[in-house]
Scaffold this motif. Structure first.
Motif, PDB file in Angstrom:
ATOM      1  N   LYS A 295       0.754  -1.368  -0.002  1.00  0.00           N
ATOM      2  CA  LYS A 295      -0.046  -0.036  -0.022  1.00  0.00           C
ATOM      3  C   LYS A 295       0.852   1.449  -0.023  1.00  0.00           C
ATOM      4  CE  LYS A 295      -3.674   2.389   2.565  1.00  0.00           C
ATOM      5  NZ  LYS A 295      -4.560   2.161   3.785  1.00  0.00           N
TER       6      LYS A 295
ATOM      7  N   ASN B 138       2.444   1.638  -3.614  1.00  0.00           N
ATOM      8  CA  ASN B 138       1.502   2.336  -4.459  1.00  0.00           C
ATOM      9  C   ASN B 138       1.336   3.895  -4.169  1.00  0.00           C
ATOM     10  OD1 ASN B 138      -1.573   2.462  -4.863  1.00  0.00           O
ATOM     11  ND2 ASN B 138      -0.684   1.950  -6.422  1.00  0.00           N
ATOM     12  N   LYS B 139       1.390   4.301  -2.855  1.00  0.00           N
ATOM     13  CA  LYS B 139       1.106   5.623  -2.644  1.00  0.00           C
ATOM     14  C   LYS B 139       2.219   6.178  -2.968  1.00  0.00           C
ATOM     15  CE  LYS B 139       0.364   8.592   1.582  1.00  0.00           C
ATOM     16  NZ  LYS B 139      -0.181   8.518   3.000  1.00  0.00           N
TER      17      LYS B 139
ATOM     18  N   PRO C 119       2.210   6.108  -7.598  1.00  0.00           N
ATOM     19  CA  PRO C 119       0.917   5.719  -8.165  1.00  0.00           C
ATOM     20  C   PRO C 119       1.028   4.600  -9.434  1.00  0.00           C
ATOM     21  CG  PRO C 119       1.027   7.821  -7.367  1.00  0.00           C
ATOM     22  CD  PRO C 119       2.506   7.413  -7.345  1.00  0.00           C
TER      23      PRO C 119
ATOM     24  N   LEU D 203       3.011   2.403 -10.161  1.00  0.00           N
ATOM     25  CA  LEU D 203       3.175   1.173  -9.814  1.00  0.00           C
ATOM     26  C   LEU D 203       1.915   0.437  -9.057  1.00  0.00           C
ATOM     27  CD1 LEU D 203       5.423  -0.779 -10.196  1.00  0.00           C
ATOM     28  CD2 LEU D 203       6.013  -0.302  -7.719  1.00  0.00           C
ATOM     29  N   THR D 204       0.913   0.367  -9.666  1.00  0.00           N
ATOM     30  CA  THR D 204      -0.171  -0.235  -9.213  1.00  0.00           C
ATOM     31  C   THR D 204      -0.383  -1.614  -8.550  1.00  0.00           C
ATOM     32  OG1 THR D 204      -0.800  -1.677 -11.213  1.00  0.00           O
ATOM     33  CG2 THR D 204      -1.473   0.691 -11.200  1.00  0.00           C
ATOM     34  N   LEU D 205      -1.271  -1.873  -7.649  1.00  0.00           N
ATOM     35  CA  LEU D 205      -1.251  -2.932  -6.855  1.00  0.00           C
ATOM     36  C   LEU D 205      -1.081  -4.448  -7.611  1.00  0.00           C
ATOM     37  CD1 LEU D 205      -4.077  -2.080  -4.132  1.00  0.00           C
ATOM     38  CD2 LEU D 205      -1.287  -2.033  -3.845  1.00  0.00           C
TER      39      LEU D 205
ATOM     40  N   ILE E 272       2.444  -4.605  -8.555  1.00  0.00           N
ATOM     41  CA  ILE E 272       3.462  -4.959  -7.406  1.00  0.00           C
ATOM     42  C   ILE E 272       2.941  -6.393  -7.055  1.00  0.00           C
ATOM     43  CG2 ILE E 272       3.521  -4.899  -4.846  1.00  0.00           C
ATOM     44  CD1 ILE E 272       2.577  -1.878  -5.259  1.00  0.00           C
TER      45      ILE E 272
END
Length: 487
Positions: free
Chosen positions: A343, A346-347, A350, A352-354, A357
């Motif tokens: 999380k 990703n923050k 951005p 690099l989406t979940l 990952i």
């Protein structure tokens, strides 16, 4: 009204619940595989008195009215299990022996409970990341995680169950369902004495993160009081000396107080020990499978710190490896912190989406499972049961099952878990001059020096007080000519 056909209903149901369906199919596959493998390990005498036999004897004694009793592994007396560990959950497990009085029951329960850790990994991830896809992926990573797999394979240990209990406790913590959190923390706490320190940290989390001060203080104060009573008062009074594991920290002192004091006030020495080659390798084995995501959320990794510190500072090299039960209370928070780490990443980035990952972490999980995991597709699989099955295992098992329960035995470690349904059983070299029967299985004996074992065998073989009454391949049984009245 238009009614849907059966295929349409099936497709709709699968689409809505596909993640849970895939998860439970994966868990069922895990249970199937590890039940077969662990049962075969036991049947082929790859389990031992240390530690499956000790747990089995404690549970067997408990269900027969001798609550929490065991043969002293360092002597020849019957003692409380509390002389070694405060794993009271064995008492709760004892009614299961009314269904099946076998060490395989403990092995199966361990596999069953551990597998459901994947459910809590999924639920925690879904709660934190709000993404079912990546939550499912993290759960599947849990099922192939080398540390999880090794703890499952290494005999039975109550603390292994704490992996799932702590994951469950954390899930209910973040859901603020504190009643169920307390139940799971209690189950984790009674799996081993030092787990109460982790329960203490849960209380601090409740105080500072959730601002429920009174409840958090209650959790922390009760847990640290229980830990103090066990380590400083109850266990030493039963042993008539300090906890046996303190010898692993002799560099820091000879009592719990002196060890804690010296660790706290010697940070440079502690850090230097933690940065040694074997310790760093151990850290890498723990965190590599999730791509080191855990380090991005250190707040949640703090919950693993007590046992991580215990392992890293020990002078016992077994605690610097993932092949035993010593990672059981660390693994839950490796996953929890990795989820929060995803999380955070990703923050920060951005783009690099979940999902990206999760896919990138897949490489780390598969590589670790292959390079140092125990599964059959691994580079060094745990396949001794296939390559080195015990010859004539059915005949040997039939013979040892015929030995009356009132006969005192001294055996090699690999026979101990098969003969622990009795009040007195010893592991060689203990009682090799006084037990009614002395049994050797020479071919394989985990945790024993072959040279030492062979010399003990020669000693019993040449002892005029004993005679060989049965042998088959590497299996030997010696009977005392005159039955001993004392051990």
């Amino acid at each position: 009204m238009k009614f849907k056909s059966i295929p349409e209903v099936t497709h709709s149901t699968f689409k809505q619940r596909k993640h849970l369906l895939i998860l439970f199919i994966s868990i069922a596959s895990y249970i199937f595989y590890f039940t077969i493998v662990t049962f075969l390990k036991h049947d082929n005498f790859y389990t031992g008195r240390f530690d499956l036999g000790n747990m089995d004897q404690t549970v067997w004694n408990t269900i027969h009215g001798r609550i929490f009793q065991i043969t002293d592994s360092n002597g020849t007396e019957i003692t409380s299990r509390l002389a070694f560990h405060a794993d009271f959950i064995l008492i709760l497990l004892s009614p299961l022996y009314l269904i099946w009085e076998s060490p395989k029951m403990l092995i199966f329960i361990q596999t069953l409970v551990l597998s459901f850790g994947a459910v809590f990994v999924y639920l925690i991830s879904k709660e934190v990341l709000k993404n079912k896809n990546i939550s499912l992926v993290f759960a599947l990573y849990f099922l192939i995680n080398p540390a999880v797999n090794f703890t499952n394979l290494y005999d039975f240990h109550p603390v292994t169950l704490a992996t799932t209990f702590l994951l469950g406790a954390f899930y209910f913590l973040i859901k603020r369902k504190h009643f169920w959190m307390t139940i799971f923390l209690l189950l984790a706490g009674i799996s081993k004495e030092q787990v109460w320190i982790i329960v203490f940290l849960f209380g601090l989390y409740i105080i500072f993160k959730q601002k429920k001060i009174a409840f958090g203080i209650l959790i922390s104060s009760i847990s640290i009081f229980i830990f103090y009573l066990l380590i400083w008062e109850i266990m030493p009074s039963i042993r008539e000396t300090q906890h046996f594991a303190l010898k692993f920290y002799s560099d820091y002192g000879d009592s719990p107080t002196s060890i804690i004091k010296n660790v706290l006030f010697s940070p440079h020495e502690v850090i230097s020990v933690m940065l040694k080659k074997n310790q760093l390798k151990f850290i890498n084995h723990l965190f590599f499978p999730l791509g080191y995501l855990s380090f991005l959320a250190p707040l949640y990794l703090v919950l693993a710190f007590p046992d991580l510190l215990i392992d890293l500072l020990s002078n016992n090299p077994n605690l610097h490896q993932i092949y035993y039960q010593y990672t059981a209370t660390i693994t839950p928070f490796v996953f929890v912190s990795a989820i929060f780490g995803a999380k955070q990443l990703n923050k920060w980035i951005p783009k690099l989406t979940l999902n990206k990952i999760a896919i990138s972490t897949l490489a780390f999980s598969l590589i670790s499972a292959y390079v140092y995991g125990p599964l059959l597709f691994a580079k060094y699989p745990d396949n001794e049961i296939i390559l080195r099955p015990q010859n004539n295992k059915e005949i040997i098992k039939k013979y040892i099952d015929s030995i009356p329960q009132d006969v005192t035995l001294s055996t090699t470690n690999n026979l101990g878990a098969h003969l622990s349904h009795r009040q007195k059983i010893f592991t060689i070299p203990l009682a090799t001059r006084s037990a009614d029967l002395v049994l050797f299985l020479i071919k394989y004996d985990p945790g024993k020096d072959p040279i030492s074992r062979d010399s003990i065998h020669e000693g019993v073989k040449n002892n005029p007080d004993y005679k060989l009454i049965y042998s088959l391949d590497e299996f030997y049984v010696y009977e005392r000519r005159i039955k001993s009245t004392t051990i």
